[in-house]
Write a protein that holds these residues in place. Structure first.
Motif, PDB file in Angstrom:
ATOM      1  N   ASP A 189       0.856  -1.180   0.000  1.00 18.14           N
ATOM      2  CA  ASP A 189       0.000   0.000   0.000  1.00 18.14           C
ATOM      3  C   ASP A 189       0.896   1.236   0.000  1.00 18.14           C
ATOM      4  O   ASP A 189       1.537   1.540   1.003  1.00 18.14           O
ATOM      5  N   GLN A 190       0.942   1.946  -1.119  1.00 21.70           N
ATOM      6  CA  GLN A 190       1.833   3.086  -1.281  1.00 21.70           C
ATOM      7  C   GLN A 190       1.036   4.312  -1.733  1.00 21.70           C
ATOM      8  O   GLN A 190      -0.076   4.199  -2.231  1.00 21.70           O
ATOM      9  N   PHE A 191       1.648   5.485  -1.582  1.00 21.35           N
ATOM     10  CA  PHE A 191       0.965   6.730  -1.922  1.00 21.35           C
ATOM     11  C   PHE A 191       0.753   6.831  -3.432  1.00 21.35           C
ATOM     12  O   PHE A 191       1.640   6.493  -4.223  1.00 21.35           O
ATOM     13  N   GLU A 192      -0.421   7.343  -3.809  1.00 22.04           N
ATOM     14  CA  GLU A 192      -0.763   7.582  -5.209  1.00 22.04           C
ATOM     15  C   GLU A 192      -1.392   8.971  -5.336  1.00 22.04           C
ATOM     16  O   GLU A 192      -2.102   9.428  -4.429  1.00 22.04           O
ATOM     17  N   VAL A 193      -1.136   9.639  -6.459  1.00 19.49           N
ATOM     18  CA  VAL A 193      -1.746  10.938  -6.739  1.00 19.49           C
ATOM     19  C   VAL A 193      -3.155  10.688  -7.263  1.00 19.49           C
ATOM     20  O   VAL A 193      -3.341  10.037  -8.299  1.00 19.49           O
ATOM     21  N   VAL A 194      -4.173  11.206  -6.556  1.00 22.67           N
ATOM     22  CA  VAL A 194      -5.563  10.938  -6.904  1.00 22.67           C
ATOM     23  C   VAL A 194      -6.298  12.179  -7.403  1.00 22.67           C
ATOM     24  O   VAL A 194      -7.330  12.064  -8.071  1.00 22.67           O
ATOM     25  N   LYS A 195      -5.830  13.377  -7.077  1.00 22.14           N
ATOM     26  CA  LYS A 195      -6.490  14.612  -7.512  1.00 22.14           C
ATOM     27  C   LYS A 195      -5.416  15.628  -7.884  1.00 22.14           C
ATOM     28  O   LYS A 195      -4.342  15.668  -7.290  1.00 22.14           O
ATOM     29  N   ALA A 196      -5.737  16.475  -8.860  1.00 25.53           N
ATOM     30  CA  ALA A 196      -4.838  17.550  -9.271  1.00 25.53           C
ATOM     31  C   ALA A 196      -5.657  18.612  -9.982  1.00 25.53           C
ATOM     32  O   ALA A 196      -6.683  18.313 -10.607  1.00 25.53           O
ATOM     33  N   ALA A 197      -5.204  19.867  -9.881  1.00 27.14           N
ATOM     34  CA  ALA A 197      -5.902  20.984 -10.522  1.00 27.14           C
ATOM     35  C   ALA A 197      -4.931  22.135 -10.708  1.00 27.14           C
ATOM     36  O   ALA A 197      -4.070  22.384  -9.851  1.00 27.14           O
ATOM     37  N   PHE A 198      -5.071  22.859 -11.851  1.00 26.78           N
ATOM     38  CA  PHE A 198      -4.290  24.060 -12.146  1.00 26.78           C
ATOM     39  C   PHE A 198      -5.165  25.294 -11.968  1.00 26.78           C
ATOM     40  O   PHE A 198      -6.390  25.231 -12.178  1.00 26.78           O
ATOM     41  N   ASP A 199      -4.514  26.413 -11.606  1.00 23.93           N
ATOM     42  CA  ASP A 199      -5.250  27.673 -11.639  1.00 23.93           C
ATOM     43  C   ASP A 199      -5.275  28.183 -13.077  1.00 23.93           C
ATOM     44  O   ASP A 199      -4.654  27.618 -13.980  1.00 23.93           O
ATOM     45  N   ILE A 200      -5.980  29.283 -13.328  1.00 27.02           N
ATOM     46  CA  ILE A 200      -6.233  29.731 -14.692  1.00 27.02           C
ATOM     47  C   ILE A 200      -4.960  30.218 -15.383  1.00 27.02           C
ATOM     48  O   ILE A 200      -4.842  30.152 -16.616  1.00 27.02           O
ATOM     49  N   LYS A 201      -3.965  30.689 -14.635  1.00 28.27           N
ATOM     50  CA  LYS A 201      -2.723  31.184 -15.221  1.00 28.27           C
ATOM     51  C   LYS A 201      -1.618  30.135 -15.238  1.00 28.27           C
ATOM     52  O   LYS A 201      -0.561  30.378 -15.832  1.00 28.27           O
ATOM     53  N   GLY A 202      -1.818  29.017 -14.606  1.00 31.02           N
ATOM     54  CA  GLY A 202      -0.790  27.995 -14.550  1.00 31.02           C
ATOM     55  C   GLY A 202       0.306  28.304 -13.556  1.00 31.02           C
ATOM     56  O   GLY A 202       1.389  27.710 -13.611  1.00 31.02           O
ATOM     57  N   SER A 203       0.041  29.226 -12.605  1.00 31.29           N
ATOM     58  CA  SER A 203       1.042  29.581 -11.604  1.00 31.29           C
ATOM     59  C   SER A 203       1.002  28.670 -10.388  1.00 31.29           C
ATOM     60  O   SER A 203       1.992  28.575  -9.657  1.00 31.29           O
ATOM     61  N   TRP A 204      -0.149  28.018 -10.162  1.00 35.76           N
ATOM     62  CA  TRP A 204      -0.309  27.162  -8.988  1.00 35.76           C
ATOM     63  C   TRP A 204      -0.870  25.815  -9.421  1.00 35.76           C
ATOM     64  O   TRP A 204      -1.676  25.719 -10.352  1.00 35.76           O
ATOM     65  N   LEU A 205      -0.426  24.789  -8.706  1.00 35.69           N
ATOM     66  CA  LEU A 205      -0.892  23.419  -8.916  1.00 35.69           C
ATOM     67  C   LEU A 205      -1.238  22.829  -7.563  1.00 35.69           C
ATOM     68  O   LEU A 205      -0.426  22.900  -6.619  1.00 35.69           O
TER      69      LEU A 205
END
Length: 802
Positions: free
Chosen positions: A368-384
Motif C-alpha cells: 500500500d503506497q501513496f498515489e496521486v488521486v487529484k490535481a488541478a491548475f489555476d487559470i494562469k498555470g502559476s499554482w498546482l
C-alpha cells in the motif's frame, strides 16, 4: 441537430509502446515498436520519433525484421493482415490477407480463430507480383498454445521451435516433424533459445531460470537452475553470440547471466517500471527493454543506459482528470507511481515527470503506497494543487493536500505548502477560482464539509484555510466556480448550494431534480447565467441563475460533462446500448449543435478541451464547435482519442508537403541547410562593398541533387560516386584556357600598336606642350589581374573583428 459530416474519431497518440518486444535495426540506428494500429520508428541516438508506418486498421500485434532484407519489416495486426514495409522510407510493399480474427508474430505466425484457443501455424505466402495477396496455404504446427508470445521461441536458426503452456514445455523439430515434451513443477512464463547450442532457457513463476539440454531424449535430458528474481521472470533473451543471457521481471532490474559460468551475473537496477520484454541488436551492441510504465530503454552492451523512449503512461487507471497546463498546453495526468506526467499532444512526446509523493516506489504487488488521486491548475498555470492518498483499500486512510508554485527560473513546479490534515475524511473534488486577480482553492470531502484555501499575507505566500462550509450534514459531491468567480456552486447529494466567495453567504439552493449530483459546471461567455448538472437518475439539468428555476432537463445517461473554456459549447458523453455517443450543445438551447453516434464501445470518464494555437477557418456548420478547441477523451481501455475535421487533415497534409524556398538566391540542396546564414552574409558583403564584382553562385548540379535526394540503400558504392561528386565541385578549365589565349593575342596586338605609337610620337614630339605619364603594358596587365581578383573575404574578416 447536426449529424457528423467530415468529423471522425482518430487515435491521437499516446498508445502503448510496450505491447510487444521492440526490434533494433541491423545497423543499430533505429528502434521499431508496435503502437496501436501503427508501427513507430525511433532514432536510437536522439530518441526522437522519426515517422510511423500507417496502414493497419486495428491493433498491431507483432513486428519482425525481414531475414532476406534488413531494411524491411513485417507487421501483423488484429485486422487479419500481414504487411511488409520499407521502414526507412515508410513504403508499403506487400499485404497478405488472412481469414483469421487475431494473430501475433514472432518470426513465425501465431493465429487464433477464437479468443480462447490459439494455434501456432506456418504460413506459406504466395508468389505474386500484386501488392495485396491472400495467403491460403497454412499448416498447423501445434494447437492450444499459450496466448503469451514470450512463451514461444525459435532455436538454432529455425531448426526447431519451443513453446510452453502452463506446466509443459514442447519442442517441435520441423524436419523430423516431431514434438518432444517436458514437464515442470512450476508454471512457465517465458522462453529463449540459444542461437548456436541446443539449450533452451525458461523462466518460471517462482523466479527461477532453468537451462534445458539434451531435450531430444526422454530420460537423459538435464537442466540447471539459476535463481535471483524474487517474483515471476517476465522475459528472457540471449545475446546474438550466445555468451550472455538477459532476464527481467517486476524488480525493474536487468540481469545479465554469463552463459556457462554458473551464477556469475551483472545488474543494471532502477530502470523504472517492471521489465516486460528484452531485445538485442544483431551485432550485440545495443539492448532494449520494455517496461510496464510504457517506456523503452536503450542500453549499450557495456550496461550503460544511452536513451529512453517514454510514451504516455496510463497504468491500470487514471485517477486524476485530464488537465491542460496553461503554460505549456501539455496534457497532464497520472504518470509513473507518485508522479504527474506532462505530455505534448502536438509532438506525441513525453516532456517530463513531476514527483509529487517524493518517495521511492517499491514495485511489489500488495504493498500500500501513496498515489496521486487529484490535481488541478489555476487559470494562469502559476499554482498546482495535488492530493495524494495511501490506504484506499483499508480503513487506515492517509492523505496530503499540497500546493505547488511555478518557478520561473527552473521552469517547473516547486512545493510551497503541505497540508497534512486538510479534512478528516477523503477529499472528493477540488477546483481553483476562475479569476486572474485572486487565487482561491475549494476542496470538498466525505466529512460533510467544503473548505476554501487562500494565500497568506506573508512574503512566502503559504496557503491556509479561509472558510469552512457545510449544509445540513449532507455529504458534498462536487464544486465549481462561475466564469468570473463571483459565484461558487457546491452540490450536497441532491441539493445544489450557491455561495458568494466574497462574503461566504449562501445565496440560494437548487433541488428540483431527483438523484445525487455527479457533474457540475457553469456556462461560459453568453451562457454564463446557466448552471449544468448531471444526476445518478440519468438526468441532464440546466438551471437559470437569474430566475433560480429549472430551465430544461433531458433524460440521458451522461458519463462525462465537459465545458469548453473558450466558447459556450458543452460536450456530453452518453453511454447506452454498449456504446458511447457524443452530444455538443449550448446551455441556452436544449437542442444539440452536433451529435456523433457510437464514438467508442467503452464508457468515457475523462475528457478535456485543448486550446488550438490557430483557430480553424473555412469549417462547415457541423465542425464550428472545434474552431477554437479540440476535444480529447480517454476510454476505459486507456485509448486516447480525439475528433479531427477534414479541413484540419488537409491543412496538416499540405503543410507537411510544402517547402518554402526563397527565389532571390541560388537554390541548391546545400542551401536548404545553410541558406539563411548565406543570405545574411551576402547582405553584409553587399552593404560593405556595393561595387565589388562577385562571382555568381553556381546552381545545384544534377549530381548533387540526386546524391542527396536518393535513398542511401539504393545508391551505388561510395567509390563510384566520389569521382562524380568531386568533379561536380571543380571549376571548369575551359574558361581559364580561353583567358590565357585572349591575353596572348592581346600582347601581340599591343606590341604592334607600340611600334606604331613610337613612330607617331617622333613626328609630333615638337608640337606637344605637355607630356602625359603612361604605364607600361606589363603594368597594365598586372592591374587588370588585380581588378579581377575577389577581395570580398577581407570585408567579412574586417566586419567580424570587434
Amino acid at each position: 441537430m447536426v449529424e457528423r459530416s467530415d468529423i471522425r474519431v482518430v487515435r491521437c497518440g499516446g498508445s502503448k509502446v510496450n505491447l510487444r518486444p521492440p526490434i533494433i535495426s541491423t545497423d543499430s540506428r533505429f528502434v521499431l515498436c508496435a503502437s496501436g494500429d501503427l508501427v513507430k520508428v525511433y532514432s536510437t541516438r536522439t530518441e526522437e520519433w522519426l515517422h510511423s508506418l500507417q496502414g493497419h486498421t486495428n491493433q498491431v500485434t507483432g513486428i519482425a525484421l525481414n531475414p532476406a532484407n534488413h531494411l524491411q519489416v513485417y507487421s501483423c495486426s488484429a485486422d487479419g493482415t500481414v504487411k511488409l514495409w520499407d521502414f526507412i522510407d515508410g513504403i508499403l510493399i506487400k499485404v497478405q490477407v488472412h481469414e483469421t480474427v487475431e494473430m501475433f508474430l514472432s518470426f513465425g505466425l501465431c493465429v487464433s480463430a477464437c479468443p480462447e484457443c490459439f494455434q501456432l501455424v506456418a504460413v506459406h505466402p504466395p508468389k505474386s507480383a500484386e501488392q495485396e495477396v491472400e495467403a491460403k496455404e497454412m499448416s498447423v504446427v501445434s494447437s492450444h498454445i499459450s496466448s503469451n508470445p514470450s512463451c514461444t521461441a525459435f532455436g538454432r536458426g529455425g531448426e526447431y521451435i519451443a513453446f510452453a503452456r502452463r506446466l509443459q514445455l514442447n519442442v517441435y523439430f520441423f524436419r523430423k516433424q516431431k514434438t518432444y515434451k517436458k514437464g515442470a513443477k512450476n508454471a512457465f512464463t517465458c522462453i529463449a533459445c540459444h542461437p548456436t547450442d541446443d539449450c533452451i532457457a525458461t523462466g518460471h513463476e517462482d523466479g527461477k531460470i532453468r537451462l534445458w539440454r539434451n531435450f531430444i531424449h526422454k530420460k537423459e535430458y538435464t537442466y540447471s537452475t539459476q535463481h535471483w528474481h524474487h517474483n515471476a521472470v517476465n522475459t528472457l533473451c540471449f545475446t546474438p553470440e550466445g555468451t550472455h543471457l538477459l532476464s527481467g521481471g517486476i524488480e525493474s532490474v536487468l540481469v545479465q547471466w554469463q552463459y556457462g559460468a554458473g551464477n556469475r551475473k551483472e545488474f543494471l537496477p532502477r530502470l523504472g517500471g517492471s521489465i516486460l520484454h528484452i531485445s538485442a541488436s544483431s551485432d550485440g551492441q545495443l539492448f532494449c527493454t520494455s517496461h510496464s510504465d510504457n517506456k523503452i530503454t536503450v542500453i549499450e552492451s557495456s550496461f550503460k543506459v544511452c536513451g529512453v523512449i517514454q510514451g504516455l503512461v496510463k497504468g491500470d487507471a487514471v485517477l486524476t482528470d485530464l488537465m491542460i497546463d496553461p503554460r505549456s498546453i501539455a496534457l497532464v495526468l497520472n504518470g509513473k507511481p507518485g508522479h504527474l506526467q506532462f505530455y505534448s499532444l502536438l509532438r506525441d512526446k513525453h516532456l517530463y515527470n513531476l514527483d509529487i509523493v517524493q518517495q521511492e516506489y517499491i514495485y511489489e504487488a500488495g504493498l500500500d503506497q501513496f498515489e496521486v488521486v487529484k490535481a488541478a491548475f489555476d487559470i494562469k498555470g502559476s499554482w498546482l494543487a495535488t492530493v495524494e492518498e495511501r490506504g484506499q483499500k483499508s480503513s487506515d486512510l492517509e492523505f496530503f493536500l499540497k500546493l505547488w508554485a511555478f518557478d520561473e527560473r527552473t521552469q517547473s513546479f516547486v512545493l510551497n505548502t503541505t497540508i497534512t490534515a486538510a479534512h478528516t475524511d477523503r477529499i472528493i473534488s477540488m477546483c481553483f477560482s476562475s479569476s486572474e486577480e485572486t487565487t482561491m482553492l475549494v476542496t470538498t470531502a466525505e466529512d460533510g464539509q467544503f473548505k476554501a484555501w487562500c494565500q497568506g499575507a506573508d512574503d512566502q505566500n503559504f496557503w491556509s484555510c479561509d472558510f469552512v462550509g457545510s449544509y445540513h450534514n449532507l455529504k458534498p459531491t462536487n464544486c465549481s466556480f462561475s466564469a468570473d468567480s463571483s459565484l461558487l456552486a457546491v452540490s450536497f447529494q441532491e441539493v445544489i448550494t450557491i455561495w458568494s466567495p466574497e462574503t461566504w453567504e449562501m445565496l440560494t439552493t437548487l433541488c428540483q431534480p431527483p438523484g445525487v449530483i455527479r457533474d457540475l459546471c457553469f456556462g461560459r461567455l453568453s451562457c454564463s447565467k446557466y448552471l449544468l448538472g448531471t444526476t445518478t437518475r440519468n438526468l441532464l439539468c440546466c438551471w437559470n441563475l437569474l430566475t433560480c428555476a429549472l430551465e430544461w432537463s433531458s433524460s440521458v445517461e451522461v458519463s462525462k460533462l465537459q465545458p469548453d473554456p473558450l466558447s459556450e459549447n458543452v460536450a456530453a458523453f452518453s453511454y447506452q446500448s454498449k456504446h458511447t455517443d457524443l452530444f455538443v450543445f449550448k446551455p441556452s438551447e436544449p437542442r444539440p449543435l452536433f451529435t456523433n453516434k457510437n464514438v467508442c464501445s467503452e464508457k468515457v470518464h475523462r475528457a478535456v478541451f485543448v486550446p488550438r494555437e490557430e483557430p480553424l477557418n473555412n469549417c462547415d456548420e457541423s465542425s464550428q464547435w472545434l474552431n477554437r478547441s479540440q476535444l480529447y477523451f480517454l476510454t476505459q481501455n486507456m485509448d486516447l482519442l480525439t475528433f479531427s475535421t477534414a479541413t484540419e487533415e488537409d491543412r496538416m497534409l499540405s503543410s507537411s508537403k510544402q517547402l518554402v524556398i526563397d527565389d532571390s538566391v541560388a537554390v541548391t540542396p546545400f542551401y536548404l541547410l545553410l541558406g539563411k546564414h548565406r543570405q545574411q552574409q551576402q547582405k553584409l558583403n553587399t552593404q560593405s562593398h556595393p561595387a565589388a564584382d562577385k562571382p555568381q553562385q553556381p546552381q545545384g548540379s544534377v549530381t548533387i541533387k540526386e546524391l542527396l535526394h536518393t535513398p542511401a540503400h539504393v545508391l551505388p558504392a561510395a567509390s563510384v560516386l566520389c569521382s562524380m561528386f568531386v568533379n561536380s565541385l571543380l571549376i571548369s578549365n575551359t574558361g581559364v584556357q580561353e583567358e590565357m589565349d585572349s591575353e596572348k593575342e592581346e600582347e601581340d596586338s599591343e606590341e604592334e600598336m607600340e611600334a606604331c605609337d613610337s613612330q607617331q610620337e617622333l613626328r609630333v614630339q615638337g608640337s606637344v606642350d605637355e607630356v602625359t605619364l603612361k604605364l607600361s603594358k606589363a603594368q597594365e596587365r598586372e592591374l587588370k589581374r588585380v581588378r579581377k581578383t575577389d577581395f570580398s573575404w577581407m570585408a567579412g574578416l574586417i566586419d567580424s573583428k570587434p
